[in-house]
Design an enzyme around this catalytic site. Sequence first.
Site, PDB file in Angstrom:
ATOM      1  N   ASP A  42       0.201  -0.834  -0.128  1.00 21.56           N
ATOM      2  CA  ASP A  42      -0.095  -0.042  -0.068  1.00 21.56           C
ATOM      3  C   ASP A  42       1.124   0.974  -0.076  1.00 21.56           C
ATOM      4  OD1 ASP A  42       1.091   0.055   2.426  1.00 21.56           O
ATOM      5  OD2 ASP A  42      -1.082  -0.067   3.462  1.00 21.56           O
ATOM      6  N   SER A  43       2.241   1.002  -0.299  1.00 21.16           N
ATOM      7  CA  SER A  43       2.819   2.315   0.161  1.00 21.16           C
ATOM      8  C   SER A  43       3.129   2.967  -1.332  1.00 21.16           C
ATOM      9  CB  SER A  43       4.368   1.423  -0.356  1.00 21.16           C
ATOM     10  OG  SER A  43       5.132   0.507  -0.921  1.00 21.16           O
ATOM     11  N   ASP A  81      -1.052  -5.782  -0.424  1.00 17.68           N
ATOM     12  CA  ASP A  81      -1.284  -5.611   1.185  1.00 17.68           C
ATOM     13  C   ASP A  81      -1.751  -4.838   1.180  1.00 17.68           C
ATOM     14  OD1 ASP A  81       0.204  -4.676   3.005  1.00 17.68           O
ATOM     15  OD2 ASP A  81       0.811  -3.026   2.433  1.00 17.68           O
ATOM     16  N   LYS A 111      -0.769  -9.416   2.570  1.00 15.17           N
ATOM     17  CA  LYS A 111      -0.553  -8.737   4.173  1.00 15.17           C
ATOM     18  C   LYS A 111      -0.924  -8.245   4.686  1.00 15.17           C
ATOM     19  CE  LYS A 111       3.163  -5.883   4.026  1.00 15.17           C
ATOM     20  NZ  LYS A 111       2.529  -4.585   5.106  1.00 15.17           N
ATOM     21  N   GLU A 113      -1.127  -5.584   8.592  1.00 16.60           N
ATOM     22  CA  GLU A 113      -0.689  -4.294   9.505  1.00 16.60           C
ATOM     23  C   GLU A 113      -1.441  -5.614  10.478  1.00 16.60           C
ATOM     24  OE1 GLU A 113      -0.107  -0.694   9.195  1.00 16.60           O
ATOM     25  OE2 GLU A 113       0.800  -0.436   6.834  1.00 16.60           O
ATOM     26  N   GLU A 179       8.992  -4.450  10.937  1.00 16.36           N
ATOM     27  CA  GLU A 179       9.987  -2.579  10.407  1.00 16.36           C
ATOM     28  C   GLU A 179      10.367  -2.022  11.385  1.00 16.36           C
ATOM     29  OE1 GLU A 179       6.963  -0.848   7.186  1.00 16.36           O
ATOM     30  OE2 GLU A 179       7.673   0.998   7.251  1.00 16.36           O
TER      31      GLU A 179
HETATM   32  O1  KIV Z   1       3.546  -0.894   1.511  1.00 19.24           O
HETATM   33  C1  KIV Z   1       4.646  -1.767   2.167  1.00 19.24           C
HETATM   34  O2  KIV Z   1       5.406  -1.366   0.634  1.00 19.24           O
HETATM   35  C2  KIV Z   1       5.031  -2.683   3.103  1.00 19.24           C
HETATM   36  C3  KIV Z   1       6.895  -2.926   3.071  1.00 19.24           C
HETATM   37  C4  KIV Z   1       7.856  -1.793   2.579  1.00 19.24           C
HETATM   38  C5  KIV Z   1       6.568  -3.441   3.895  1.00 19.24           C
HETATM   39  O3  KIV Z   1       4.087  -2.557   4.098  1.00 19.24           O
END
Ligand code: KIV
Length: 269
Positions: A42-43, A81, A111, A113, A179
Amino acid sequence: MPTVRDIQAQAGEKPITMLTAYDAVTATLVDQAGVDITLIGDSMGNAVLGYDDTLPVTVDEVASRTGAVARGTEDALVVADMPFLSFGTDLQTSIENCGRMVKEEGANAVKIESNDHTTELTERLDELGIPVMAHVGLTPQSVNQTGYTRQGSDPEDAKQIARLAREHERAGAFACILEHIPANLAAQITDELSIPTIGIGAGSQCDGQVLVINDVVGLSEQSPPFAAAFGNVREEMESAIDDYLSAVEDEQFPAEEHSQVAEELDDLY
Ligand code: KIV
């Protein structure tokens, strides 16, 4: 295509490599380079969608980019994510959102959080056949509570992070992102867990490492202090764009080799 068990078997034998990708072209490049796990992070909120943080990222945005990455990937494990508020509100909606990434978009795992409210979800998803990667320490979706500062620096906070990691392992998570926590805390968690840990800003003792692709290739305007650039794509792009503009303005582009002539049209007017 590796399974999550293959990733687990690699831990302790060979460092697990993980990178983000948000489109098919980049996914193919990281896949062909041999990355073990590709994360549709989600970055993408900061990296490619122009948001200030990850909070506005939607399920549709992650879904569309997960599909693109899955189509561009042959060998890596594809992990989607889950964005802010796509999980953790109610179990049914959370499962449907996670399931969409696997069922419709081709992800192999999701993934999440992690916090106390995600252990039950992790357990249900695992039962349903959706592998879950946990994520503890700095969790950017909690930016309004914690900022982006390092987590786990005092003993109480460190114990909470270790506890969350343990509880998500127990709930069935197949791996855990650590992280922006002290390296010695990450080393202790890695020692204690039997699932692989994947670090970002968590020192060298994790079972694997992950970074955001824009940071790695040198495309980001700003990077976190724990990231490293292994290239300078930003400079390359700036220079190519400048050269293109100059070539058009100086009437050097298109040259003859970029143009086609249809002779039968010569006398049309
Ligand atoms: O959103 C993301 O890219 C992340 C990673 C950097 C772990 O959560």
